[in-house]
Design a protein around this motif. Structure first.
Motif, PDB file in Angstrom:
ATOM      1  N   VAL A  25      -0.707  30.758 -23.950  1.00 38.78           N
ATOM      2  CA  VAL A  25      -2.084  31.030 -24.359  1.00 38.78           C
ATOM      3  C   VAL A  25      -2.051  32.106 -25.441  1.00 38.78           C
ATOM      4  CG1 VAL A  25      -4.394  31.707 -23.619  1.00 38.78           C
ATOM      5  CG2 VAL A  25      -2.888  30.488 -22.034  1.00 38.78           C
ATOM      6  N   VAL A  26      -2.801  31.877 -26.526  1.00 45.24           N
ATOM      7  CA  VAL A  26      -2.819  32.780 -27.678  1.00 45.24           C
ATOM      8  C   VAL A  26      -4.263  33.222 -27.918  1.00 45.24           C
ATOM      9  CG1 VAL A  26      -2.433  32.945 -30.167  1.00 45.24           C
ATOM     10  CG2 VAL A  26      -0.797  31.728 -28.729  1.00 45.24           C
ATOM     11  N   PRO A  27      -4.508  34.524 -28.152  1.00 46.69           N
ATOM     12  CA  PRO A  27      -5.871  34.970 -28.484  1.00 46.69           C
ATOM     13  C   PRO A  27      -6.313  34.405 -29.835  1.00 46.69           C
ATOM     14  CG  PRO A  27      -4.476  36.817 -27.820  1.00 46.69           C
ATOM     15  CD  PRO A  27      -3.571  35.651 -28.023  1.00 46.69           C
TER      16      PRO A  27
ATOM     17  N   VAL B  24     -10.494  32.897 -26.349  1.00 46.63           N
ATOM     18  CA  VAL B  24     -11.070  34.201 -26.664  1.00 46.63           C
ATOM     19  C   VAL B  24     -10.649  35.178 -25.573  1.00 46.63           C
ATOM     20  CG1 VAL B  24     -13.188  35.513 -26.997  1.00 46.63           C
ATOM     21  CG2 VAL B  24     -13.014  33.183 -27.886  1.00 46.63           C
ATOM     22  N   PHE B  25     -10.024  36.277 -25.973  1.00 44.64           N
ATOM     23  CA  PHE B  25      -9.542  37.283 -25.033  1.00 44.64           C
ATOM     24  C   PHE B  25     -10.543  38.443 -24.964  1.00 44.64           C
ATOM     25  CE2 PHE B  25      -4.865  36.854 -23.884  1.00 44.64           C
ATOM     26  CZ  PHE B  25      -4.882  35.476 -23.996  1.00 44.64           C
TER      27      PHE B  25
ATOM     28  N   ASP C 281      -6.895  50.808 -17.004  1.00 47.09           N
ATOM     29  CA  ASP C 281      -6.565  49.845 -18.058  1.00 47.09           C
ATOM     30  C   ASP C 281      -6.841  50.401 -19.451  1.00 47.09           C
ATOM     31  OD1 ASP C 281      -5.806  47.927 -16.197  1.00 47.09           O
ATOM     32  OD2 ASP C 281      -7.827  47.099 -16.031  1.00 47.09           O
ATOM     33  N   ILE C 282      -7.613  51.480 -19.528  1.00 50.00           N
ATOM     34  CA  ILE C 282      -7.974  52.067 -20.822  1.00 50.00           C
ATOM     35  C   ILE C 282      -7.212  53.380 -20.988  1.00 50.00           C
ATOM     36  CG2 ILE C 282      -9.848  52.938 -22.259  1.00 50.00           C
ATOM     37  CD1 ILE C 282     -11.759  51.151 -20.746  1.00 50.00           C
TER      38      ILE C 282
ATOM     39  N   THR D  86      -3.628  42.190 -18.159  1.00 46.73           N
ATOM     40  CA  THR D  86      -2.901  40.947 -17.906  1.00 46.73           C
ATOM     41  C   THR D  86      -3.943  39.843 -17.854  1.00 46.73           C
ATOM     42  OG1 THR D  86      -1.159  42.068 -16.666  1.00 46.73           O
ATOM     43  CG2 THR D  86      -1.398  39.703 -16.329  1.00 46.73           C
ATOM     44  N   TYR D  87      -3.944  39.013 -18.886  1.00 50.63           N
ATOM     45  CA  TYR D  87      -4.979  37.991 -19.019  1.00 50.63           C
ATOM     46  C   TYR D  87      -4.312  36.683 -19.425  1.00 50.63           C
ATOM     47  CZ  TYR D  87      -9.407  35.804 -20.353  1.00 50.63           C
ATOM     48  OH  TYR D  87     -10.490  34.962 -20.435  1.00 50.63           O
TER      49      TYR D  87
END
Length: 712
Positions: free
Chosen positions: A338-340, A436-437, A476-477, A528-529
Motif C-alpha cells: 500500500v502506497v500513500p 489516502v493516508f 504518536d506525535i 502503523t497504517y
C-alpha cells in the motif's frame, strides 16, 4: 451420514478389498505406519468401452505419457472396472521400468471384450480404490481417474446409499475422484461424475479433442506450481505443410519442455538450436523425447540462450505447439503493498539464483510497466546506479522512483528482465494499492511577543484522513526542535477531548518560554497504517519570545467607577416681560435643561493621552477619536468604548477617564488583556507609561505624544 455409519462402511470396504486382494494378479505390501511421500494415481478404466474406439485407446496412452512426464515420482495403478480387484501396479513415474506400465495398459485394453452396452458398477471400483489408497497410506492429492463410456447406475438408492458414502470417505482423506470424459460419454455418467468430483474436490476433463488434452496439461502444471504453457504456434496441416515453432530461451534457463498436441499419430519433429544446428549435433544441451499418439513432449536440459526452433512436418490435421521453461534466475521485487497517494514510491527488483542475489551483466536490461486504475501505462527503467531511488550502485538491486499516485486504486506492475539478443524476457507481475493516508496539519495561533515566564497556547494540531477526524495517541506525535541551541522553555501538546484510549484528533500546543529568542519546531506523526510504518510532518512553527518591558506596577482596584458629583447651577431671576406665560415657561424649561446638559458635560473629564506601539509610534489619540458617537460623547464624554477607538485589539474593553486617572475595564472575553504583564481581572488603573498587552501585541499608554523609551 453420521460418523458411525461411515466407520462401518469403511470397515466393510476394507474387508472386501483384503479378501479380493488374495486373488489379485500382483500382491501389494506396504508399511501402514509410514505415510508415503508419493501420490498415488489410479486409472479406473472401463476397458470394454475404451477398446471400442481406437481414438479412445490413443487418448489413454497420451494421458499416461503426459501424466508420467509431469508427475515425476507419483505411483501409478491400473484398475479395470469389470474386475477392480485385479489391479496392476505400482509403477513410479520417472523410473526406468515405468515404460512397462503404458504397455500393460494397452495390452489389457486390447484384450478386453468390445461391449459398449454393459453397465458398470462404479461403486465397486471406488470401494477397491479406497482400500488401495488406504493400504498405501496415500497422501492428500492422490485419487482415481475414471475413464469409460458405458453407463453407470443412476437410480436414487444406488447413488445415495453407495456412491455418496464413498465420496464422503474420499473427501475426509483428501483424495479426489476425477473423470476423463471421452467423446460419447453418456449424459447420465457426466451427472454422476460431476457429483463425485464436486464432493471430493475432483475435476471433469473433457477430452473430445486435443484442446482438452492441452487444458489437462495446464492443470497438472499449475497444480504443481510449475507455470503455464506458452503458445508458440498452431496450424491445421496437410502432409506437405510445415509448422515452424519458435522457443525463446533466456539466460539461466535450466530446461525447456516443448509440447505438441496433434490430431493424428503421424509426423516428424526436428529441433534446432539458435545456431541452426539440430539439438543432437555439437550442442552442450541434452534432450529427451516422449512420443504418444496425441502428444509429443520434448525436454531440453541446460539449453544455450537464444531462439530455438522446431520444424513439424508430415501431419494431416491440427497441431498446436506450446512450451514451458524453468529458469534458475528468480525475478524478485520490493515495494510496499500500500502506497500513500501523496508520497513518491520506489520500485526495486533483484535477481536470485539458489536464493542468493545474482549480479547481471551490463547487457541485461530491467524495466517496469506500471498501469494505473485508469488503464494508463507508463514504463520506468530500473537502474543499479545509486540514483533515482537506487540506494547503492552495483549491489544487484535495480530501482526507479515513481511519482506520487494521482488517484486511489489498484496499480498493476510488470517487471521485465531482458537481453538484447533474445526477443523474450523474464517477467514478474504484482500489484499495489494507492490509498489516502492520515495527515497532520497545524494552525498557528499566538507566535510572537510571547513573554518569558508565561504559558501560551501557540497552535492547534489536527490529524485527519480525507478531511475526516483520525484519532491518534499522544505518543504518536513527536516534537522536533530545529534550533536546539537557541531553544529555551517548555513545549508540550495536550489532547483535546480524548477518547477512552486517550486518543484525540485535535491537540493544543502549549509553550512557556524561559528566555527571550526565536524557536523553530515541527511536529511529526508516526503511525502503523495499512500494515506499514508511516510518518508525516507539519510545516515549520516559529515562536518569538521576549522579556516584558519593566514599568512601575500600578495598583489594582475592582471598585466600580463613581462619577464625581456635580453642583447644580444657582438659579437666576428672570425679568418680567410681556411675553405670555404659555410660551415663557416651556422655553425657560428647555433653556434650563440645555444649561444643565452643558454644565454636566463640561464637568466630565475629557479623554486624553495616547496609545503607541512597542516601537514608540503613536497609533491612537484619545482626544481625537474618528469613531466617536455624538450622542454618547454628550453624556459619557469621559467613557471611551473599545469600538470607538477604531482598534480591533481593544474591542471588549472600556476606558474611563477621571481627573488624573484612567480606568480600563474588561467588558467581555473577546481578548485577554494584560496590564504590565498581569492579567486584567475586572478593572485596573493605568498611568503614564503603562504597558498594555493584547492579542500578542504590546502597547503603551502615555499622556504625551512622544514618550522616552524605558524598555532597555
Amino acid at each position: 451420514m453420521n460418523t458411525t455409519s461411515k466407520i462401518v462402511l469403511s470397515c466393510i470396504v476394507l474387508i472386501v478389498f483384503v479378501f479380493a486382494s488374495f486373488n489379485s494378479v500382483i500382491q501389494i505390501y506396504a508399511d501402514q505406519n509410514v505415510k508415503s511421500d508419493h501420490r498415488v494415481v489410479i486409472l479406473g478404466i472401463d476397458s470394454n468401452s475404451v477398446v471400442s474406439k481406437e481414438s479412445h485407446m490413443e487418448m489413454v496412452d497420451s494421458l499416461i505419457g503426459i501424466m508420467s512426464t509431469i508427475k515425476q515420482g507419483d505411483d501409478f495403478y491400473l484398475m479395470t472396472m469389470d474386475s477392480p480387484g485385479n489391479y496392476i501396479g505400482p509403477y513410479r513415474a520417472g523410473r526406468s521400468d515405468f515404460a512397462e506400465f503404458p504397455k500393460k495398459v494397452q495390452d489389457i485394453i486390447s484384450n478386453s471384450e468390445d461391449n459398449s452396452s454393459l453397465g458398470v458398477a462404479v461403486d465397486q471400483t471406488l470401494g477397491e480404490s479406497y482400500g488401495l489408497l488406504d493400504i498405501e497410506n496415500a497422501p492428500p492429492g492422490s485419487g482415481i481417474y475414471l475413464i469409460g463410456t458405458n453407463e453407470y447406475p443412476t437410480h436414487e438408492d444406488y447413488v445415495g446409499h453407495r456412491l455418496d458414502p464413498l465420496s464422503d470417505l474420499f473427501y475426509e482423506r483428501g483424495w479426489h475422484i476425477s473423470t476423463f470424459a471421452l467423446s460419447g460419454i453418456p449424459t447420465s455418467n457426466l451427472e454422476v461424475s460431476t457429483n463425485l468430483a464436486s464432493a471430493t474436490e475432483g475435476h471433469i476433463f473433457r477430452l473430445e479433442d486435443i484442446g482438452g488434452l492441452k487444458l489437462f496439461t495446464d492443470y497438472l502444471l499449475t497444480t504443481d506450481n510449475r507455470g503455464k504453457l506458452i503458445s508458440s504456434g498452431e496450424k491445421k496441416l496437410t502432409f506437405s505443410n510445415l509448422l515452424i515453432s519458435d522457443i525463446g530461451v533466456l539466460p539461466g534457463t535450466e530446461y525447456v519442455m516443448a509440447l505438441f498436441f496433434r490430431e493424428s499419430n503421424t509426423g516428424s519433429f526436428r529441433l534446432k538450436n539458435p545456431d541452426g544446428l539440430e539439438a543432437s549435433t555439437g550442442d552442450r544441451s541434452s534432450s529427451s523425447v516422449l512420443e504418444t499418439p496425441n502428444a509429443v513432449v520434448w525436454i531440453i536440459n541446460d539449453p544455450i540462450p537464444g531462439n530455438w526452433t522446431v520444424d513439424v512436418t508430415g501431419i494431416n490435421g491440427l497441431v498446436s505447439s506450446w512450451y514451458l521453461a524453468s529458469n534458475k534466475y528468480v525475478l524478485n521485487f520490493q515495494m510496499p503493498e500500500v502506497v500513500p497517494t501523496d508520497e513518491a514510491a520506489t520500485i526495486s527488483a533483484f535477481i536470485t539464483e539458489a536464493q542468493s542475489i545474482s549480479i547481471m551483466g551490463e547487457d541485461a536490461v530491467m524495466s517496469a510497466d506500471v498501469v494505473t486504475p485508469g488503464s494508463t501505462s507508463i514504463t520506468y527503467d530500473l537502474k543499479d546506479e545509486g540514483i533515482d531511488g537506487d540506494l547503492k550502485s552495483g549491489d544487484g538491486y535495480y530501482s526507479a522512483k515513481i511519482p506520487a499516485p494521482l488517484s486511489e486504486g489498484t496499480y498493476s506492475v510488470s517487471i521485465h528482465l531482458s537481453w538484447p539478443d533474445v526477443k523474450y524476457n523474464l517477467t514478474r507481475d504484482f500489484t499495489f494499492q494507492a490509498e489516502v493516508f492520515p495527515t497532520i496539519e497545524m494552525d498557528p495561533l499566538y507566535t510572537s511577543n510571547l513573554f518569558v515566564g508565561e504559558e501560551y497556547t501557540v497552535a492547534t494540531i489536527y490529524t485527519k484522513i480525507k478531511d475526516y477526524p483520525y484519532a491518534v495517541s499522544p505518543s504518536d506525535i513527536t516534537t522536533q526542535i530545529i534550533n536546539d541551541l537557541q531553544f529555551g522553555g517548555t513545549l508540550k501538546i495536550n489532547p483535546r477531548s480524548p477518547d477512552s484510549e486517550g486518543k484525540a484528533w485535535m491537540y493544543d500546543v502549549i509553550f512557556s518560554p524561559d528566555k527571550p529568542g526565536q524557536t523553530s519546531t515541527i511536529f511529526n506523526v508516526h503511525l502503523t497504517y495499512a500494515n506499514r510504518s508511516y510518518s508525516q510532518a507539519t510545516e515549520n512553527l516559529i515562536l518569538k519570545s521576549r522579556m516584558i518591558p519593566q514599568a512601575p506596577a500600578q495598583p489594582y482596584s475592582n471598585v466600580p467607577y463613581q462619577p464625581e458629583p456635580n453642583t447644580p447651577p444657582s438659579s437666576t431671576n428672570t425679568s418680567k416681560t410681556n411675553i405670555p406665560l404659555g410660551i415663557i415657561i416651556p422655553m425657560a424649561i428647555l433653556i434650563i435643561i440645555l444649561i444643565i446638559i452643558v454644565l454636566y458635560r463640561n464637568s466630565l473629564p475629557k479623554p486624553y493621552g495616547f496609545i503607541s506601539d512597542e516601537s514608540g509610534n503613536s497609533v491612537l489619540n484619545f482626544d481625537r477619536l474618528p469613531s466617536r458617537k455624538t450622542i454618547g460623547s454628550i453624556f459619557t464624554r469621559h467613557v471611551v468604548t473599545g469600538s470607538e477607538t477604531g482598534m480591533d485589539e481593544f474591542i471588549g474593553a472600556t476606558f474611563v477617564f477621571g481627573k488624573g486617572s484612567v480606568l480600563i475595564t474588561a467588558t467581555s472575553a473577546e481578548h485577554t488583556i494584560r496590564i504590565n504583564n498581569h492579567p486584567l481581572v475586572g478593572s485596573a488603573y493605568v498611568a503614564d507609561g503603562t504597558w498594555i498587552g493584547v492579542t500578542g501585541q504590546l502597547f503603551r499608554f502615555t499622556t504625551e505624544r512622544t514618550y522616552s523609551d524605558h524598555s532597555s
